[in-house]
Scaffold this motif. Sequence first.
Motif, PDB file in Angstrom:
ATOM      1  N   ALA A   1       2.528   1.632  -3.446  1.00 40.73           N
ATOM      2  CA  ALA A   1       1.637   1.991  -4.530  1.00 40.73           C
ATOM      3  C   ALA A   1       1.321   3.621  -4.289  1.00 40.73           C
ATOM      4  CB  ALA A   1       0.336   1.361  -4.258  1.00 40.73           C
ATOM      5  N   GLY A   2       1.370   4.102  -3.038  1.00 39.58           N
ATOM      6  CA  GLY A   2       1.046   5.373  -2.502  1.00 39.58           C
ATOM      7  C   GLY A   2       2.263   6.149  -3.455  1.00 39.58           C
ATOM      8  N   ARG A   3       3.654   5.638  -2.723  1.00 35.84           N
ATOM      9  CA  ARG A   3       4.817   6.264  -3.300  1.00 35.84           C
ATOM     10  C   ARG A   3       4.799   6.581  -4.773  1.00 35.84           C
ATOM     11  NH1 ARG A   3       7.981   3.280   0.740  1.00 35.84           N
ATOM     12  NH2 ARG A   3       7.395   4.338   2.742  1.00 35.84           N
ATOM     13  N   ALA A   4       4.694   5.361  -5.493  1.00 36.78           N
ATOM     14  CA  ALA A   4       4.742   5.258  -6.925  1.00 36.78           C
ATOM     15  C   ALA A   4       3.712   6.305  -7.617  1.00 36.78           C
ATOM     16  CB  ALA A   4       4.465   4.065  -7.507  1.00 36.78           C
ATOM     17  N   LEU A   5       2.602   6.620  -6.703  1.00 34.13           N
ATOM     18  CA  LEU A   5       1.693   7.647  -7.271  1.00 34.13           C
ATOM     19  C   LEU A   5       2.345   9.195  -6.969  1.00 34.13           C
ATOM     20  CD1 LEU A   5      -1.648   6.097  -6.631  1.00 34.13           C
ATOM     21  CD2 LEU A   5      -1.040   6.501  -8.947  1.00 34.13           C
ATOM     22  N   GLY A   6       3.253   9.089  -6.297  1.00 35.66           N
ATOM     23  CA  GLY A   6       3.867  10.506  -5.956  1.00 35.66           C
ATOM     24  C   GLY A   6       3.101  11.006  -4.838  1.00 35.66           C
ATOM     25  N   LEU A   7       2.390  10.307  -3.927  1.00 30.73           N
ATOM     26  CA  LEU A   7       1.948  11.008  -2.819  1.00 30.73           C
ATOM     27  C   LEU A   7       3.052  11.204  -1.817  1.00 30.73           C
ATOM     28  CD1 LEU A   7      -0.993   8.604  -1.696  1.00 30.73           C
ATOM     29  CD2 LEU A   7      -1.041  10.834  -3.016  1.00 30.73           C
TER      30      LEU A   7
ATOM     31  N   GLN B   1       4.762  11.975   1.880  1.00 29.16           N
ATOM     32  CA  GLN B   1       4.873  11.361   3.359  1.00 29.16           C
ATOM     33  C   GLN B   1       3.577  11.270   4.069  1.00 29.16           C
ATOM     34  OE1 GLN B   1       7.198   9.222   2.901  1.00 29.16           O
ATOM     35  NE2 GLN B   1       6.612   8.079   4.864  1.00 29.16           N
ATOM     36  N   ALA B   2       3.100  12.882   4.382  1.00 28.79           N
ATOM     37  CA  ALA B   2       2.064  13.318   4.924  1.00 28.79           C
ATOM     38  C   ALA B   2       0.766  12.859   4.303  1.00 28.79           C
ATOM     39  CB  ALA B   2       1.917  14.544   4.918  1.00 28.79           C
ATOM     40  N   GLN B   3       0.568  12.830   3.035  1.00 30.41           N
ATOM     41  CA  GLN B   3      -0.611  12.333   2.368  1.00 30.41           C
ATOM     42  C   GLN B   3      -0.670  10.771   2.391  1.00 30.41           C
ATOM     43  OE1 GLN B   3       0.320  13.791  -1.549  1.00 30.41           O
ATOM     44  NE2 GLN B   3      -0.986  15.608  -1.390  1.00 30.41           N
ATOM     45  N   LEU B   4       0.261  10.187   2.471  1.00 29.33           N
ATOM     46  CA  LEU B   4       0.417   8.642   2.515  1.00 29.33           C
ATOM     47  C   LEU B   4      -0.172   8.481   3.829  1.00 29.33           C
ATOM     48  CD1 LEU B   4       3.838   7.383   1.482  1.00 29.33           C
ATOM     49  CD2 LEU B   4       1.578   6.625   0.800  1.00 29.33           C
ATOM     50  N   LEU B   5       0.372   9.097   4.962  1.00 31.43           N
ATOM     51  CA  LEU B   5      -0.343   8.796   6.326  1.00 31.43           C
ATOM     52  C   LEU B   5      -1.802   8.958   6.412  1.00 31.43           C
ATOM     53  CD1 LEU B   5       1.284   7.857   8.882  1.00 31.43           C
ATOM     54  CD2 LEU B   5       1.281  10.315   9.626  1.00 31.43           C
ATOM     55  N   GLU B   6      -2.239  10.073   6.040  1.00 35.83           N
ATOM     56  CA  GLU B   6      -3.534  10.646   6.040  1.00 35.83           C
ATOM     57  C   GLU B   6      -4.415   9.797   5.247  1.00 35.83           C
ATOM     58  OE1 GLU B   6      -4.034  14.676   4.613  1.00 35.83           O
ATOM     59  OE2 GLU B   6      -6.356  14.435   4.854  1.00 35.83           O
ATOM     60  N   LYS B   7      -4.077   9.668   3.838  1.00 33.88           N
ATOM     61  CA  LYS B   7      -5.010   9.148   3.004  1.00 33.88           C
ATOM     62  C   LYS B   7      -4.957   7.619   2.852  1.00 33.88           C
ATOM     63  CE  LYS B   7      -6.794  12.943   1.556  1.00 33.88           C
ATOM     64  NZ  LYS B   7      -8.012  13.269   1.948  1.00 33.88           N
ATOM     65  N   ILE B   8      -3.608   7.001   3.027  1.00 30.61           N
ATOM     66  CA  ILE B   8      -3.482   5.538   3.164  1.00 30.61           C
ATOM     67  C   ILE B   8      -3.613   4.571   4.439  1.00 30.61           C
ATOM     68  CG2 ILE B   8      -2.113   3.800   1.649  1.00 30.61           C
ATOM     69  CD1 ILE B   8      -3.476   5.745  -0.102  1.00 30.61           C
ATOM     70  N   VAL B   9      -2.444   5.175   5.140  1.00 38.07           N
ATOM     71  CA  VAL B   9      -2.249   4.272   6.291  1.00 38.07           C
ATOM     72  C   VAL B   9      -3.297   4.336   7.347  1.00 38.07           C
ATOM     73  CG1 VAL B   9      -0.204   3.873   8.077  1.00 38.07           C
ATOM     74  CG2 VAL B   9       0.143   4.547   5.605  1.00 38.07           C
ATOM     75  N   LEU B  10      -3.514   5.743   7.785  1.00 35.41           N
ATOM     76  CA  LEU B  10      -4.303   5.914   8.835  1.00 35.41           C
ATOM     77  C   LEU B  10      -5.772   5.300   8.734  1.00 35.41           C
ATOM     78  CD1 LEU B  10      -3.804   9.205  10.636  1.00 35.41           C
ATOM     79  CD2 LEU B  10      -3.590   6.935  11.594  1.00 35.41           C
ATOM     80  N   PRO B  11      -6.455   5.410   7.698  1.00 31.93           N
ATOM     81  CA  PRO B  11      -7.871   4.895   7.569  1.00 31.93           C
ATOM     82  C   PRO B  11      -7.583   3.404   7.417  1.00 31.93           C
ATOM     83  CG  PRO B  11      -7.372   6.267   5.457  1.00 31.93           C
ATOM     84  CD  PRO B  11      -6.144   6.227   6.494  1.00 31.93           C
ATOM     85  N   GLN B  12      -6.496   2.718   6.835  1.00 32.33           N
ATOM     86  CA  GLN B  12      -6.520   1.368   7.007  1.00 32.33           C
ATOM     87  C   GLN B  12      -6.119   0.755   8.257  1.00 32.33           C
ATOM     88  OE1 GLN B  12      -5.152  -0.993   3.602  1.00 32.33           O
ATOM     89  NE2 GLN B  12      -4.556   1.071   2.562  1.00 32.33           N
ATOM     90  N   ALA B  13      -5.102   1.796   9.049  1.00 33.04           N
ATOM     91  CA  ALA B  13      -4.980   1.088  10.366  1.00 33.04           C
ATOM     92  C   ALA B  13      -5.848   1.169  11.463  1.00 33.04           C
ATOM     93  CB  ALA B  13      -3.547   1.966  10.718  1.00 33.04           C
TER      94      ALA B  13
ATOM     95  N   GLN C   1       0.834  -1.192   0.084  1.00 26.72           N
ATOM     96  CA  GLN C   1       0.006  -0.111   0.000  1.00 26.72           C
ATOM     97  C   GLN C   1       0.828   1.248  -0.102  1.00 26.72           C
ATOM     98  OE1 GLN C   1      -3.494   0.382   0.177  1.00 26.72           O
ATOM     99  NE2 GLN C   1      -3.022  -1.439  -0.718  1.00 26.72           N
ATOM    100  N   LEU C   2       2.060   1.199   0.940  1.00 28.30           N
ATOM    101  CA  LEU C   2       2.867   2.496   0.935  1.00 28.30           C
ATOM    102  C   LEU C   2       3.547   2.451  -0.358  1.00 28.30           C
ATOM    103  CD1 LEU C   2       4.606   1.962   4.232  1.00 28.30           C
ATOM    104  CD2 LEU C   2       2.597   3.525   3.798  1.00 28.30           C
TER     105      LEU C   2
END
Lengths: 571, 262
Positions: free
Chosen positions: A473-479, A481-493, A470-471
Amino acid sequence: MPDDTSPGNLPTQGSRLRRVLADQRVLQVLGQVIFVILAITVFWVLGNTAAGQLRAKGLVPTFGFLDLRSGFAISESPEWYSGDSTYGQAFVVGLINTLRVVSIGLVAASVLGLFVGVFLLSTNWLIRNISRAYVELLRNTPLLVQIFVWYFIVMFSFPQIRDAITIPAEGVTFITLRIVLWALLGLMLWRYLDRPSADFGRREAMRYGFGALLLVSELLAWGHWERGAGWPWRPGAGLTIPTLVLVLVSVNLFLLGRGNLLPLRVRPNARGLGLGALAASLLFGYGLLPMASLRVETLPAFFISIRGFVMPDLLATGRFAPWFAYVGLGILIAGFVWIWLGRRTEDTGRPYARGRLMLLALLVPAALGWVLVGLEPPPTHIPVEQGGEVVLQPLADAAEAGLLSTEDRLRTLTQPLLVQMPSQNRFGRFLTGLEFTPEMMALLIALVIYTSAFIAEIVRAGIQAVPHGQLEAGRALGLSQAQLLEKIVLPQALRVIIPPLGNQYLNLSKNSSLAIGIGYADTFTTTVTIMNQSGQSVTGFLMVMVTFLALSLLISLFMNAVNRRFQLVTR
Amino acid sequence: MASADSNPMSQGTTISQTDEEPIIICRDMNKWFGEFHVLRDINVSVAPQEVVVIIGPSGSGKSTLIRCINRLEEHQEGQILVDGMELGHDVRNIAAIRREIGMVFQQFNLFPHLTAMQNITLAPIRVRHRPRAEVEDDAMQLLERVGIPEQAHKYPGQLSGGQQQRVAIARALAMEPKIMLFDEPTSALDPEMIKEVLDVMKELALSGMTMLVVTHEMGFAREVADRVLFMDEGRIVEQGEPEHFFERAQHPRTKLFLSQIL
């Protein structure tokens, strides 16, 4: 039950009754009916026996005693409670005290647990292992023991009230700039532990050289001071011998770096080390930094003693209500701005400084209101008691003569809020200020720290439960670090974190009844006192259980609602 | 397509298939995982619009190679240039390069808490700062292009593997990348779903996208690739145009590998 007449059934065996009794559906219903009958019988018999026994001993549960005079004081109670209040009121005081500890405890444990949980996953060796030790130590020792340690060891080790630790100390404080240097040193150590192994250039070398020599000179100075010789480097004292040595060492390092003595690879590093060290030793040698300090006059705001903690109190004056209307308006505007800018960002993709604008929308009405409510002049005269009779005196005179009570001040002040510093009478009792008893502090600290260790593990597990892909995929899209945390990691965690987190919240609220161990007047402690005095133990336990049941159900209800928001949709 | 090279079986050092400036250049690249030397002296350049298929046994470093190109892995030695920008420790360059490169993963890696549409629109809105309405229109067109417009508002958990991978391709394309990296995009799919994903990739190759594909689908390589790279033990052993590569491989290791899979 429907009769099975369709073909393909088992060959009919035995009587019709037997066939019905062998039917799966009949058996299920029958089992439930039998269980309900058994349960009712057992409870009826038990209840009947208990009621009979209680009646025989004169312990019939009633609530009438709640209106009787309690006759005991509670150290932590609002002004309306005294020994003349009723048992019912004593119970309410206990309930308020429970809610105080639980509500502060839940928030504090969550915040602390979140931080420790994130630290458990830190790439920094020191932080990771310190937080690991914290978690293991706290969650593997009994809570009651921890509460006792906080109460009997930590709280009791604080000084008597007349020698209370005051922060800041009364009088004049010098804030030396050495603090800045130590912060720099700490930062360097941090970066050193964090640094990728390959990057070590001249700039780093310079910093470490600077840092290392700062450390050495601080230690030397400290040794000197310990021997009673005072700080060795006063302004104008010039170069002392240790400084001279330091300067020589650094100059030599620098020259080594310049010259051909060292291998090519480390030469810039040596030069950097030398320069940094030179700078450090010169600064200290001339005593520029040790002596540079800020002079601040201070009043004590926090008192820490064996009798608990006291801090400044925030009081609402007569003009608080109109001012709060402005604040409310600000909150409304800020909420609107938040939502509206959120939509704008969605629609246009352009990022807005949403947080900053919202803060502005909050602060401007509050500040404006503060000025506007202060415009109306205070009454010129005020009735004060003087020599047994009430006379009108000019406000300024009365204030100067110290005749105003706190209520008078609150009524006549033009500002909406008053910060009241703690003040004591001759016997050390606090007349003003917000007081926390050592019992409450010990219970609160123990509950928060104990629960935070569990929450930290839950947070760590939740973050680690988000697949690494998931991380990526987010990095590959150019998100970012903060966007990764807010949009990808937190909602799933969060969807992994919330259910066990709810359990910890329940634990904290129920564990708060361990207050009885150190005599904090929570629901259980006050009820036990009530039961001892009134003899109404059945009612008492009932009330305690219903109270905690209601509290737990409330927390569960809230957590379930939150949980529903984060569930994943699958097929 | 660009394949003007007269010597299809050139080996080893940098080769460029056209006169055009290459869009990806790897020079003397080396990478270690701890003690393990994963990539050894990699020299590759890829021309714009070129489709390069990388094959090789597992553990040969194929995936690591393409993951280095958008910095999901860090190389320790050598140089990587993407569209003229050097990939190093500079976070601005890393961000800029990642915006130019789309990536498709073996395990799809769709965001399970977002719908197909939200998966596609997240990055264009947050990273490219484009208006939502416009991005959603484009996302719908992309979903049509990969053949599943009706699945726009479903969550990944409600889609089949093939559909998920096609959403993942659409998500990468929504950033309008110049280069697409495919890391075994069909390896986690049921046989009947492989075709639907390969069809999308073929269409993409025909439209002129620069593609680096790690795959075991030799049919795809034969049909679509401009160049095939064979890797083993962290080295590029052999490379060439597919027809020459599959018919007349030179290196014994390549021959062995091809004999086992064809």
